[in-house]
Design an enzyme around this catalytic site. Structure first.
Site, PDB file in Angstrom:
ATOM      1  CD  GLU A 178       3.980  56.514 -22.644  1.00  0.00           C
ATOM      2  OE1 GLU A 178       3.074  56.058 -22.112  1.00  0.00           O
ATOM      3  OE2 GLU A 178       4.570  57.788 -22.312  1.00  0.00           O
TER       4      GLU A 178
ATOM      5  CE  LYS B 262       0.265  59.900 -19.021  1.00  0.00           C
ATOM      6  NZ  LYS B 262       1.764  59.516 -19.304  1.00  0.00           N
TER       7      LYS B 262
ATOM      8  NE  ARG C 233       9.218  61.674 -19.977  1.00  0.00           N
ATOM      9  CZ  ARG C 233       8.761  61.115 -18.827  1.00  0.00           C
ATOM     10  NH1 ARG C 233       9.611  60.548 -17.802  1.00  0.00           N
ATOM     11  NH2 ARG C 233       7.573  60.734 -18.956  1.00  0.00           N
TER      12      ARG C 233
END
Ligand code: 3PG
Length: 212
Positions: free
Chosen positions: A47, A134, A51
């Site tokens: 993943e 999640k 950001r």
């Protein structure tokens, strides 16, 4: 892509290994080496969090690494979903779940792991058809004890807990019936990336891959 189909594909990805590395990539030069190091250690699902300015380019480069399955994390807007898909992400992860994000994942065919942290959030996502979610932020939201409890009334939802998960507590989660894998950043420490110590990252990945 329907939520059910997204969850089916998300489950496949979550079953590849016990740990999904959560990656924050600052330097594009690290991307390929990082992916190779993690895949070599036995962690194929990666993943990449959106950001940093280079995150989408990193996904593009990492998607070419043989054996890897690269996804985009920190999806916050429909534009993130569209860009992640265009960059080659094969799955998406979001800290929570908004209708705009869910609609975008349906529209752009990106299997999503939507984030939830309460019984109601989990139930709302289940009503929409998301059976793989999640659990975020995991440790701060009640950790393995929460997930064990929620597994009694809602056993049909399986989770990838992320946030505060480490080698120390990963087994607490992985031992539960409703956990497919955990996510965490500990397998790709920033200092090892800065040093270019890819062997250290492969060793951390191998240790994580052996967790069950
Ligand atoms: C995140 O989105 O930052 C992930 O949840 C990773 O959390 P961690 O750094 O505690 O593993």
């Amino acid at each position: 892509m329907t939520p059910a189909e997204q969850s089916r594909l998300a489950a496949e990805i979550c079953r590849l290994a016990p740990v999904v590395p959560v990656l924050v990539i600052d330097d594009l030069h690290h991307a390929r080496k990082l992916a190779e190091a993690l895949v070599a250690g036995g962690l194929p699902a990666l993943e990449v969090t959106l950001r940093t300015p280079v995150a989408l380019d990193a996904i593009r480069m990492m998607a070419e690494v043989p054996g890897g399955r690269v996804g985009a994390g920190t999806l916050m807007t429909p534009a993130d979903v569209k860009a992640a898909k265009a960059a080659g992400a094969t799955f998406g992860v979001a800290p929570g779940a908004t209708d705009r994000i869910l609609d975008a994942c349906a529209e752009y065919d990106l299997p999503l792991l939507p984030g939830a942290a309460t019984a109601t959030e989990i139930m709302v996502l289940l009503e929409k058809g998301y059976t793989i979610q999640k659990f975020f932020p995991a440790e701060q939201s009640g950790g393995a004890a929460f997930l064990k409890s929620i597994g009694a009334p809602i056993p049909q939802v399986k989770f990838c807990p992320t946030g505060g998960v480490s080698l120390k507590n990963a087994r607490d989660y992985l031992g539960l019936a409703n956990i497919l894998c955990v996510g965490g950043s500990w397998v790709a420490p920033k200092d090892a990336m800065m040093r270019g110590d890819w062997a250290a990252i492969t060793a951390l990945a191998a240790e994580a891959a052996a967790l069950r």
